[in-house]
Design an enzyme around this catalytic site. Structure first.
Site, PDB file in Angstrom:
ATOM      1  N   LYS A 114       0.856  -1.195   0.000  1.00 33.79           N
ATOM      2  CA  LYS A 114       0.000   0.000   0.000  1.00 33.79           C
ATOM      3  C   LYS A 114       0.890   1.243   0.000  1.00 33.79           C
ATOM      4  CE  LYS A 114      -3.914   1.888   2.713  1.00 33.79           C
ATOM      5  NZ  LYS A 114      -4.747   1.674   3.924  1.00 33.79           N
ATOM      6  N   SER A 174      -9.593   1.803   3.032  1.00 36.87           N
ATOM      7  CA  SER A 174      -8.738   2.515   2.111  1.00 36.87           C
ATOM      8  C   SER A 174      -7.708   1.658   1.391  1.00 36.87           C
ATOM      9  CB  SER A 174      -8.022   3.631   2.861  1.00 36.87           C
ATOM     10  OG  SER A 174      -7.159   3.083   3.837  1.00 36.87           O
ATOM     11  N   SER A 190      -9.644  -0.531   7.250  1.00 41.89           N
ATOM     12  CA  SER A 190      -9.106  -0.428   5.889  1.00 41.89           C
ATOM     13  C   SER A 190      -8.449  -1.673   5.331  1.00 41.89           C
ATOM     14  CB  SER A 190      -8.122   0.736   5.800  1.00 41.89           C
ATOM     15  OG  SER A 190      -8.846   1.928   5.642  1.00 41.89           O
TER      16      SER A 190
END
Ligand code: GLN
Length: 481
Positions: A70, A145, A169
């Site tokens: 990420k 996210s 997330s």
């Protein structure tokens, strides 16, 4: 192919690390134009790392395993944007510990995945760069996210990805994309090099095709780090060796009164998933978590409060974007921040500043912190009676792109089942459960602090009895490897 199978085949030399990496890069090349999961692909350095594995220069428990990271975790010498314009040109001079540990274990870093700006969001629509699409239905969001990481795993572009979870997330996008995701106990994995959103809530974790793969990754990722004083010295268990422990005789708690509003199809797949665990020898009981309803409002006070403080460092002076046309320093701060941050980040900074301001601190921030204490006691009490708690992960399946983007409160409500764990620091594992109208759902298993071993074993048992985690979106199901 799962990460565990891939690692075994590379170790047995049935497949070279370079072939595995090339396969992922080829899938990224063919699928990611549409899906938008990756912000940066490091094809050259990935191949170089893979060749070093094949040459025997890089070894370890993940030797040759391609991984995606990420884009809020620092990668030395390679961009780390956090999905924000303000970090568009930021190239960190150091590696996040989680990434360094993957590298030291022989993994190959394929690239960085898309996210909501500074991890604030539940749909990955808040990225300043691109929208990520759900591989199961490209008109829908992948969740957020960590939506890029979830989509990358679901579409077979990476067998393992790192996500971060401040309020759900890792778990919510795992549920939306039909992958397995683990938010470990607060402090289990070092946060050094993870760009801070809300420091008392943030935690890094693995996203992959199975509980076994998450266990494999956690063994490498977990453990103390002198660079992160919140990382725990609690011994790291041999998670993969514990996988076969099963759920026989375990007492699973269901917070029934909190789940009353769940839509019928979601309630049905949740009950079915619980029955699978019962079929494996677990016992279901109802637990009371009387203050669970206060978790969401408390989270949306604490998280913005901490974010408003953490994000004060982006002022154009030290990192990333600086407005070029400002005469004095105050104007420079103002212009850099107002142009560098997107709408949701600004909203959080304003809410956070408000709840921390002298006149409102007691009414909002302090009260939210008290809710955390009360919630911790609720969970403590529940865990005196049960071994694990089970809940749905999300109130619905993946929603349409654009459906909630104009209504922040609607968006926040999609985190209703996930935020409590961050407030109390407990670990949560999401495993794919039965689909609803062709879209994935996720069963959330919650454990005591540092009880990831039991959590992963329960997830593994569930996955031995079901095949939801093995199903792949049709249009992307080209065989891998
Ligand atoms: N969706 C939640 C938020 O917007 C959680 C985000 C996260 O876990 N990073 O704050």
């Amino acid at each position: 192919m799962t990460a565990s199978e891939l690692v075994a085949r590379i170790a047995a030399r049935e497949l070279s690390a370079l072939e595995a990496t090339d396969e992922c890069l080829a899938r990224i090349a063919s699928l990611d134009g549409e899906l938008g999961a990756f912000l940066h692909v490091f094809a050259d350095s990935a191949r170089e790392q893979a060749r070093a594995v094949d040459a025997g220069q890089r070894t370890g428990p993940l030797a040759g395993l391609p991984v995606a990271v990420k884009d809020n975790m620092c990668t030395r010498g390679q961009p780390t944007t956090c999905g924000s314009r303000i970090l568009e040109s930021f190239v960190p001079p150091y590696e996040a510990t989680a990434v360094a540990r993957l590298q030291a274990a022989g993994a190959v870093v394929l690239g960085k995945t898309n996210l909501d700006e500074f991890a604030m969001g539940s749909s990955t629509e808040n990225s300043a760069y691109q929208v990520t699409r759900n591989p199961w239905d490209v008109s829908r969001v992948p969740g957020g996210s960590s939506g890029g990481s979830a989509a990358a795993v679901a579409a077979g572009m990476a067998p393992l990805a790192l996500g971060s979870d401040t309020g759900g997330s890792i778990r919510q996008p795992a549920a939306f994309c039909g992958v397995t995701g683990l938010k470990p106990t607060y402090g289990r994995i070092s946060r050094y090099g993870l760009v801070a959103f809300a420091s008392s809530l943030d935690q890094i974790g693995p996203m992959a095709c199975s509980a076994r793969d998450c266990a494999l990754a956690l063994e490498v990722l977990a453990g103390p780090d002198p660079q992160d004083t919140t990382s725990s010295v609690e011994p790291v268990a041999a998670y993969t060796s514990l996988l076969e422990s099963g759920v026989g005789g375990l007492k699973l708690g269901v917070p029934r009164s909190f789940l009353g509003d769940l839509a019928a199809p979601m309630a049905r797949v949740f009950e079915e998933a619980c029955q699978v665990l019962v079929g494996l020898g677990a016992r279901l009981v109802t637990v009371e978590l009387p203050n669970l309803g206060a978790a969401l409002p408390a989270y949306y006070i604490v998280a913005p409060a901490e974010a408003s403080s953490n994000l004060a460092r982006y002022d154009g002076t030290r990192y990333g974007f600086r407005a070029p046309d400002a005469g004095d320093v105050l104007t420079m701060f103002k212009r850099s921040r107002s142009r560098g941050f997107g709408a949701e980040v600004k909203r959080r900074i304003m809410v956070g500043t408000y709840v921390l301001s002298a006149g409102y601190y007691d009414a909002y921030y302090l009260k939210a912190q008290k809710v955390r204490t009360v919630l911790s006691r609720d969970f403590e009490k529940a865990f005196q009676e049960v071994d694990l708690i089970v809940m749905p992960t999300t109130p619905s399946t993946a929603f349409k792109i654009g459906e909630k983007s104009s209504d922040p409160l609607e968006m926040y409500l999609s985190d209703i089942y996930t935020v409590a764990l961050n407030l109390v620091g407990l670990p949560g594992l999401v495993v794919p459960s039965a689909p609803v109208e062709g879209l994935p759902t996720g069963l959330q298993l919650i454990g005591r602090a540092f009880d990831e071993g039991r959590l992963l074993a329960a997830g593994h048992a569930f996955q031995q009895a079901t095949d939801f985690h093995l199903r792949r979106p049709e249009r992307t199901s080209v065989s891998q490897g």
